[in-house]
Design a protein around this motif. Sequence first.
Motif, short mmCIF file in Angstrom:
data_model
loop_
_atom_site.label_atom_id
_atom_site.label_comp_id
_atom_site.label_asym_id
_atom_site.label_seq_id
_atom_site.Cartn_x
_atom_site.Cartn_y
_atom_site.Cartn_z
N UNK A 192 44.54 45.61 36.05
CA UNK A 192 43.82 44.24 36.93
C UNK A 192 43.45 44.83 38.32
N UNK A 193 42.20 44.00 38.81
CA UNK A 193 42.19 44.61 40.48
C UNK A 193 42.83 44.03 40.29
N UNK A 194 43.58 44.42 41.58
CA UNK A 194 44.73 43.44 42.80
C UNK A 194 43.93 42.17 43.97
N UNK A 240 41.22 34.33 42.40
CA UNK A 240 41.12 33.66 40.70
C UNK A 240 39.99 33.98 40.61
N UNK A 241 39.49 34.04 38.86
CA UNK A 241 38.41 34.40 38.15
C UNK A 241 38.17 33.46 36.90
N UNK A 242 36.97 33.75 36.67
CA UNK A 242 36.40 33.00 35.48
C UNK A 242 35.32 31.60 36.14
N UNK A 279 43.50 54.66 50.50
CA UNK A 279 42.26 55.13 50.03
C UNK A 279 41.33 54.06 50.04
N UNK A 280 41.42 52.87 51.10
CA UNK A 280 40.68 51.98 50.94
C UNK A 280 40.64 51.64 52.66
N UNK A 281 39.68 50.63 52.50
CA UNK A 281 39.14 50.11 53.49
C UNK A 281 39.98 47.89 54.35
N UNK A 282 40.64 48.40 53.53
CA UNK A 282 41.10 47.60 53.36
C UNK A 282 43.05 46.88 52.89
N UNK A 283 44.11 46.22 52.35
CA UNK A 283 44.70 46.17 51.59
C UNK A 283 44.51 44.90 51.37
N UNK A 284 45.77 44.75 50.10
CA UNK A 284 45.44 44.13 49.31
C UNK A 284 46.99 43.35 50.09
N UNK A 285 46.85 41.65 49.79
CA UNK A 285 48.33 41.02 50.20
C UNK A 285 49.20 41.02 48.47
N UNK A 286 49.89 41.40 49.19
CA UNK A 286 51.54 41.16 48.21
C UNK A 286 51.04 39.84 47.07
N UNK A 287 51.20 38.75 48.24
CA UNK A 287 51.45 38.57 46.94
C UNK A 287 49.80 38.12 46.18
N UNK A 288 48.84 38.19 45.98
CA UNK A 288 48.01 37.88 45.31
C UNK A 288 48.33 37.96 43.60
N UNK A 289 47.39 37.48 42.46
CA UNK A 289 48.66 36.87 41.70
C UNK A 289 48.21 38.11 40.29
N UNK A 313 37.28 43.84 36.86
CA UNK A 313 36.23 44.01 37.27
C UNK A 313 36.55 43.17 38.40
N UNK A 314 35.09 43.37 39.22
CA UNK A 314 35.18 42.41 39.89
C UNK A 314 34.64 41.29 39.98
N UNK A 315 33.82 41.52 39.17
CA UNK A 315 32.73 40.22 39.14
C UNK A 315 33.10 38.41 38.99
N UNK A 316 32.32 37.82 38.90
CA UNK A 316 32.80 36.33 38.40
C UNK A 316 34.56 36.20 39.05
N UNK A 317 34.48 36.42 40.89
CA UNK A 317 35.80 36.02 40.48
C UNK A 317 35.89 35.60 42.41
N UNK A 318 36.44 34.95 43.03
CA UNK A 318 36.86 35.02 44.35
C UNK A 318 38.21 36.42 44.60
#
Length: 166
Positions: free
Chosen positions: A152-154, A158-160, A135-145, A119-124
Amino acid sequence: AEATLIADVKALHPDLDNLYGFALHPKFAENHQVFITYTTGAGKDDCTKLSRFTLLPTENREPRTENLSNEQVILTWLSGGHNGANLQFGPDNFLYISTGDAEVPSPPDPRNTGQDITDLLSSVLRIDVDRQDPGLAYAIPKDNPFVQTPKARPEIWAFGLRNPWK
């Protein structure tokens, strides 16, 4: 000496609770894009919102007020006590968005979402607002972890983080 109201998000969303984040696009002088995070209730799946507004160039506005009807909701997540919702553009020109655990301060993280990357909570979050993936109003950077991590939500960078705020 005198403040001038140029935009009234509360008029657009009468159920607005809080406006948490505000960021000008790095190329604001050219594209006039503003990003805002706000909440419209608590305990609802989609009541913390990240929206894009495109403002009119100053010379095209008289009086200097904005019609916010061009709102594009980009992303939503569960609202609650800890909403995060800070916005910052990084030196990479990607938009970083904080999200909280959507809960009250005590007990800590009752949803156990701090270690959950489904989920998207407790994250940056980190997104590219200049492109769109299908299907999105944005793109996911290819180097997101977590781009290649199953379930996982791409968007997560950062999380936690229980309540990353300002």
